[in-house]
Design a protein around this motif. Structure first.
Motif, PDB file in Angstrom:
ATOM      1  N   SER A  42     -85.181 -66.278 -13.191  1.00 30.19           N
ATOM      2  CA  SER A  42     -84.320 -65.785 -12.118  1.00 30.19           C
ATOM      3  C   SER A  42     -82.984 -65.363 -12.700  1.00 30.19           C
ATOM      4  O   SER A  42     -82.532 -65.903 -13.716  1.00 30.19           O
ATOM      5  CB  SER A  42     -84.119 -66.852 -11.031  1.00 30.19           C
ATOM      6  N   LEU A  43     -82.367 -64.395 -12.052  1.00 33.20           N
ATOM      7  CA  LEU A  43     -81.083 -63.873 -12.512  1.00 33.20           C
ATOM      8  C   LEU A  43     -80.227 -63.562 -11.293  1.00 33.20           C
ATOM      9  O   LEU A  43     -80.618 -62.786 -10.423  1.00 33.20           O
ATOM     10  CB  LEU A  43     -81.287 -62.603 -13.341  1.00 33.20           C
ATOM     11  N   TYR A  44     -79.067 -64.213 -11.216  1.00 36.29           N
ATOM     12  CA  TYR A  44     -78.134 -64.011 -10.116  1.00 36.29           C
ATOM     13  C   TYR A  44     -76.905 -63.267 -10.640  1.00 36.29           C
ATOM     14  O   TYR A  44     -76.338 -63.637 -11.671  1.00 36.29           O
ATOM     15  CB  TYR A  44     -77.686 -65.355  -9.536  1.00 36.29           C
ATOM     16  N   THR A  45     -76.489 -62.247  -9.918  1.00 33.71           N
ATOM     17  CA  THR A  45     -75.341 -61.447 -10.334  1.00 33.71           C
ATOM     18  C   THR A  45     -74.396 -61.242  -9.167  1.00 33.71           C
ATOM     19  O   THR A  45     -74.821 -60.808  -8.078  1.00 33.71           O
ATOM     20  CB  THR A  45     -75.793 -60.067 -10.857  1.00 33.71           C
ATOM     21  N   TYR A  46     -73.114 -61.545  -9.372  1.00 33.03           N
ATOM     22  CA  TYR A  46     -72.067 -61.197  -8.405  1.00 33.03           C
ATOM     23  C   TYR A  46     -71.115 -60.235  -9.090  1.00 33.03           C
ATOM     24  O   TYR A  46     -70.652 -60.500 -10.201  1.00 33.03           O
ATOM     25  CB  TYR A  46     -71.294 -62.426  -7.921  1.00 33.03           C
ATOM     26  N   GLU A  47     -70.830 -59.102  -8.451  1.00 34.40           N
ATOM     27  CA  GLU A  47     -69.932 -58.117  -9.026  1.00 34.40           C
ATOM     28  C   GLU A  47     -68.894 -57.638  -8.017  1.00 34.40           C
ATOM     29  O   GLU A  47     -69.212 -57.372  -6.863  1.00 34.40           O
ATOM     30  CB  GLU A  47     -70.703 -56.907  -9.559  1.00 34.40           C
ATOM     31  N   CYS A  48     -67.646 -57.552  -8.498  1.00 36.07           N
ATOM     32  CA  CYS A  48     -66.549 -57.063  -7.668  1.00 36.07           C
ATOM     33  C   CYS A  48     -65.823 -55.888  -8.325  1.00 36.07           C
ATOM     34  O   CYS A  48     -64.864 -55.368  -7.762  1.00 36.07           O
ATOM     35  CB  CYS A  48     -65.545 -58.192  -7.396  1.00 36.07           C
ATOM     36  N   ARG A  49     -66.276 -55.454  -9.518  1.00 36.03           N
ATOM     37  CA  ARG A  49     -65.579 -54.393 -10.252  1.00 36.03           C
ATOM     38  C   ARG A  49     -66.350 -53.090 -10.266  1.00 36.03           C
ATOM     39  O   ARG A  49     -65.796 -52.015 -10.115  1.00 36.03           O
ATOM     40  CB  ARG A  49     -65.334 -54.819 -11.708  1.00 36.03           C
ATOM     41  N   LEU A  50     -67.665 -53.170 -10.474  1.00 41.08           N
ATOM     42  CA  LEU A  50     -68.506 -51.984 -10.584  1.00 41.08           C
ATOM     43  C   LEU A  50     -69.931 -52.377 -10.275  1.00 41.08           C
ATOM     44  O   LEU A  50     -70.275 -53.556 -10.272  1.00 41.08           O
ATOM     45  CB  LEU A  50     -68.425 -51.381 -11.992  1.00 41.08           C
ATOM     46  N   ILE A  51     -70.766 -51.385  -9.972  1.00 44.14           N
ATOM     47  CA  ILE A  51     -72.179 -51.654  -9.712  1.00 44.14           C
ATOM     48  C   ILE A  51     -72.807 -52.188 -10.998  1.00 44.14           C
ATOM     49  O   ILE A  51     -72.621 -51.608 -12.075  1.00 44.14           O
ATOM     50  CB  ILE A  51     -72.903 -50.372  -9.272  1.00 44.14           C
ATOM     51  N   PRO A  52     -73.548 -53.308 -10.943  1.00 42.58           N
ATOM     52  CA  PRO A  52     -74.155 -53.876 -12.151  1.00 42.58           C
ATOM     53  C   PRO A  52     -75.059 -52.869 -12.867  1.00 42.58           C
ATOM     54  O   PRO A  52     -75.693 -52.015 -12.240  1.00 42.58           O
ATOM     55  CB  PRO A  52     -74.971 -55.061 -11.619  1.00 42.58           C
ATOM     56  N   THR A  99     -77.400 -45.690 -11.433  1.00 47.43           N
ATOM     57  CA  THR A  99     -78.108 -44.436 -11.679  1.00 47.43           C
ATOM     58  C   THR A  99     -77.566 -43.828 -12.961  1.00 47.43           C
ATOM     59  O   THR A  99     -76.469 -44.178 -13.412  1.00 47.43           O
ATOM     60  CB  THR A  99     -77.884 -43.443 -10.530  1.00 47.43           C
ATOM     61  N   PRO A 100     -78.299 -42.900 -13.582  1.00 51.85           N
ATOM     62  CA  PRO A 100     -77.771 -42.237 -14.786  1.00 51.85           C
ATOM     63  C   PRO A 100     -76.419 -41.567 -14.540  1.00 51.85           C
ATOM     64  O   PRO A 100     -75.525 -41.638 -15.394  1.00 51.85           O
ATOM     65  CB  PRO A 100     -78.861 -41.226 -15.122  1.00 51.85           C
ATOM     66  N   ALA A 101     -76.248 -40.934 -13.378  1.00 53.00           N
ATOM     67  CA  ALA A 101     -74.993 -40.233 -13.096  1.00 53.00           C
ATOM     68  C   ALA A 101     -73.839 -41.216 -12.971  1.00 53.00           C
ATOM     69  O   ALA A 101     -72.729 -40.966 -13.474  1.00 53.00           O
ATOM     70  CB  ALA A 101     -75.133 -39.409 -11.818  1.00 53.00           C
ATOM     71  N   TYR A 102     -74.076 -42.344 -12.304  1.00 44.09           N
ATOM     72  CA  TYR A 102     -73.029 -43.362 -12.152  1.00 44.09           C
ATOM     73  C   TYR A 102     -72.672 -43.953 -13.514  1.00 44.09           C
ATOM     74  O   TYR A 102     -71.502 -44.096 -13.861  1.00 44.09           O
ATOM     75  CB  TYR A 102     -73.502 -44.451 -11.197  1.00 44.09           C
ATOM     76  N   ALA A 103     -73.708 -44.300 -14.304  1.00 47.99           N
ATOM     77  CA  ALA A 103     -73.466 -44.880 -15.626  1.00 47.99           C
ATOM     78  C   ALA A 103     -72.720 -43.902 -16.529  1.00 47.99           C
ATOM     79  O   ALA A 103     -71.798 -44.277 -17.257  1.00 47.99           O
ATOM     80  CB  ALA A 103     -74.794 -45.288 -16.267  1.00 47.99           C
ATOM     81  N   ARG A 104     -73.115 -42.636 -16.472  1.00 45.06           N
ATOM     82  CA  ARG A 104     -72.457 -41.642 -17.314  1.00 45.06           C
ATOM     83  C   ARG A 104     -70.982 -41.507 -16.952  1.00 45.06           C
ATOM     84  O   ARG A 104     -70.133 -41.308 -17.823  1.00 45.06           O
ATOM     85  CB  ARG A 104     -73.166 -40.296 -17.188  1.00 45.06           C
ATOM     86  N   GLU A 136     -71.526 -37.212  -4.016  1.00 45.61           N
ATOM     87  CA  GLU A 136     -72.947 -37.024  -4.311  1.00 45.61           C
ATOM     88  C   GLU A 136     -73.487 -38.116  -5.220  1.00 45.61           C
ATOM     89  O   GLU A 136     -74.613 -38.598  -5.046  1.00 45.61           O
ATOM     90  CB  GLU A 136     -73.182 -35.641  -4.930  1.00 45.61           C
ATOM     91  N   VAL A 137     -72.683 -38.508  -6.211  1.00 47.16           N
ATOM     92  CA  VAL A 137     -73.087 -39.607  -7.101  1.00 47.16           C
ATOM     93  C   VAL A 137     -73.254 -40.883  -6.300  1.00 47.16           C
ATOM     94  O   VAL A 137     -74.196 -41.657  -6.511  1.00 47.16           O
ATOM     95  CB  VAL A 137     -72.047 -39.796  -8.231  1.00 47.16           C
ATOM     96  N   THR A 138     -72.344 -41.120  -5.339  1.00 43.51           N
ATOM     97  CA  THR A 138     -72.407 -42.325  -4.516  1.00 43.51           C
ATOM     98  C   THR A 138     -73.621 -42.305  -3.603  1.00 43.51           C
ATOM     99  O   THR A 138     -74.304 -43.319  -3.426  1.00 43.51           O
ATOM    100  CB  THR A 138     -71.121 -42.478  -3.686  1.00 43.51           C
ATOM    101  N   ARG A 139     -73.917 -41.154  -3.014  1.00 35.14           N
ATOM    102  CA  ARG A 139     -75.108 -41.057  -2.155  1.00 35.14           C
ATOM    103  C   ARG A 139     -76.380 -41.338  -2.952  1.00 35.14           C
ATOM    104  O   ARG A 139     -77.267 -42.061  -2.494  1.00 35.14           O
ATOM    105  CB  ARG A 139     -75.194 -39.657  -1.529  1.00 35.14           C
ATOM    106  N   GLU A 140     -76.449 -40.743  -4.124  1.00 37.25           N
ATOM    107  CA  GLU A 140     -77.614 -40.982  -4.976  1.00 37.25           C
ATOM    108  C   GLU A 140     -77.707 -42.454  -5.363  1.00 37.25           C
ATOM    109  O   GLU A 140     -78.803 -43.045  -5.392  1.00 37.25           O
ATOM    110  CB  GLU A 140     -77.521 -40.114  -6.233  1.00 37.25           C
ATOM    111  N   LEU A 141     -76.566 -43.059  -5.648  1.00 35.46           N
ATOM    112  CA  LEU A 141     -76.526 -44.475  -6.018  1.00 35.46           C
ATOM    113  C   LEU A 141     -77.032 -45.348  -4.881  1.00 35.46           C
ATOM    114  O   LEU A 141     -77.849 -46.258  -5.095  1.00 35.46           O
ATOM    115  CB  LEU A 141     -75.087 -44.862  -6.386  1.00 35.46           C
ATOM    116  N   ILE A 142     -76.579 -45.078  -3.659  1.00 32.33           N
ATOM    117  CA  ILE A 142     -77.012 -45.874  -2.507  1.00 32.33           C
ATOM    118  C   ILE A 142     -78.509 -45.704  -2.277  1.00 32.33           C
ATOM    119  O   ILE A 142     -79.225 -46.682  -2.015  1.00 32.33           O
ATOM    120  CB  ILE A 142     -76.204 -45.494  -1.253  1.00 32.33           C
ATOM    121  N   ASP A 143     -79.004 -44.477  -2.375  1.00 32.50           N
ATOM    122  CA  ASP A 143     -80.447 -44.252  -2.224  1.00 32.50           C
ATOM    123  C   ASP A 143     -81.233 -45.043  -3.261  1.00 32.50           C
ATOM    124  O   ASP A 143     -82.275 -45.640  -2.960  1.00 32.50           O
ATOM    125  CB  ASP A 143     -80.764 -42.761  -2.380  1.00 32.50           C
ATOM    126  N   HIS A 144     -80.725 -45.048  -4.484  1.00 28.94           N
ATOM    127  CA  HIS A 144     -81.389 -45.768  -5.577  1.00 28.94           C
ATOM    128  C   HIS A 144     -81.411 -47.273  -5.308  1.00 28.94           C
ATOM    129  O   HIS A 144     -82.454 -47.932  -5.473  1.00 28.94           O
ATOM    130  CB  HIS A 144     -80.656 -45.472  -6.884  1.00 28.94           C
TER     131      HIS A 144
END
Length: 291
Positions: A120-130, A135-140, A194-202
């Motif tokens: 199991s792996l638990y992640t809490y993030e308040c700075r950026l999407i883990p 998505t590739p666009a968000y990471a880039r 657009e990057v955010t929309r794609e991220l949410i869909d992902h």
């Protein structure tokens, strides 16, 4: 981003020059050589990748990535492959030199190794999407905005390593992944609408996986157990728990049971404070603009 034990008995093992974007790509990594060794012995045994993959208990994609030198083998892979392929100990010997992964920071490699077999792996993030959810666009966008600036080759190496690591979510169906994400991470619209929309869909797509739970911590929250910052908790096959805490220039691996207990308490409280799974999905659809 990562953690791992280094034989340190202290409460925290510090990994310097870390941070979400700090990496030290090593041009002399030997994953490709290890992959060639595995492939040579597989062919010697007259096995195709389709036949070999179920024998070692990993997906065809994982085995192909190992043979192509694109990923570090899971801890038990070298021993299994050596036995199945009757490799005279050569594969095991070659695996001892796999100390580098191109595109991953040195301080993150051991944590990434533990992730490969976590229950199991638990992640809490308040700075950026883990990283596992990006998505590739968000990471880039993250890598392009990194300061000091990264070269094109460094960006591509980091992006490839991140996308490879994301295979965990689908290749480890028996591992429970739990994410608690702050609502403001989406409202920031990093990379643009657009990057955010794609991220949410992902992320909505990933939330449909049976082994992935994603909860949103609402923007307005009168009580919050995670104000000390982001954290990760991991359970090993031996039911040991480890934690990882990350700052701007370093990462801290946590093994002290008392500290782990405190982190588990905070994580459990945050799960009760965050929106339910269904309400989290509804909020993400709302932020995306879906009816």
């Amino acid at each position: 981003m990562t953690h791992g034990t280094d034989g340190n008995e202290s409460t925290y093992g510090t990994f310097g020059n870390g941070g979400a974007g700090r990496v030290e790509p090593d041009p002399h990594y030997n994953l490709k050589m290890f992959g060639e060794v595995v492939k040579t012995f597989r062919k010697r045994a007259r096995l195709t990748q389709d036949q070999f993959a179920p024998m070692v208990g990993y997906s065809l994609e994982t085995c192909a990535s190992i043979e192509q030198g694109r990923r570090l083998p899971p801890p038990d892979f070298p021993g299994l492959a050596d036995t199945i392929l009757d490799a005279f100990g050569v594969i095991l010997a070659a695996s001892k030199h796999l100390t580098r992964r191109k595109g991953l920071a040195s301080w993150f490699r051991q944590w990434a190794q533990l992730e490969l077999e976590a229950l199991s792996l638990y992640t809490y993030e308040c700075r950026l999407i883990p990283g596992l959810l990006q998505t590739p666009a968000y990471a880039r966008t993250l890598f392009t905005d990194q300061l000091p600036p990264l070269g094109d080759e460094q960006i591509e190496a980091q992006l490839a390593a991140r996308l490879e690591r994301q295979e965990l979510l689908r290749n480890r169906p028996n591992t429970a992944f739990t994410f608690i994400l702050e609502e403001h991470l989406f409202l920031r619209q990093l990379g643009g609408k657009e990057v955010t929309r794609e991220l949410i869909d992902h992320i909505l797509e990933l939330s449909e996986l049976r082994n992935v739970n994603i909860q949103i911590m609402p923007l307005v929250r009168h009580h919050h157990a995670g104000l000390d910052g982001p954290m990760q908790l991991l359970e090993t096959p031996d039911h040991q728990w480890f934690g990882y805490l990350e700052g701007q220039e370093h990462g801290q691996f946590v093994s002290d049971p008392k500290v782990i207990s405190a982190l588990q308490m905070r994580c459990a409280t945050m799960r009760s404070q965050a929106l339910s799974l269904d309400k989290s999905k509804s909020l993400m659809r709302q932020m995306r603009g879906a009816r």
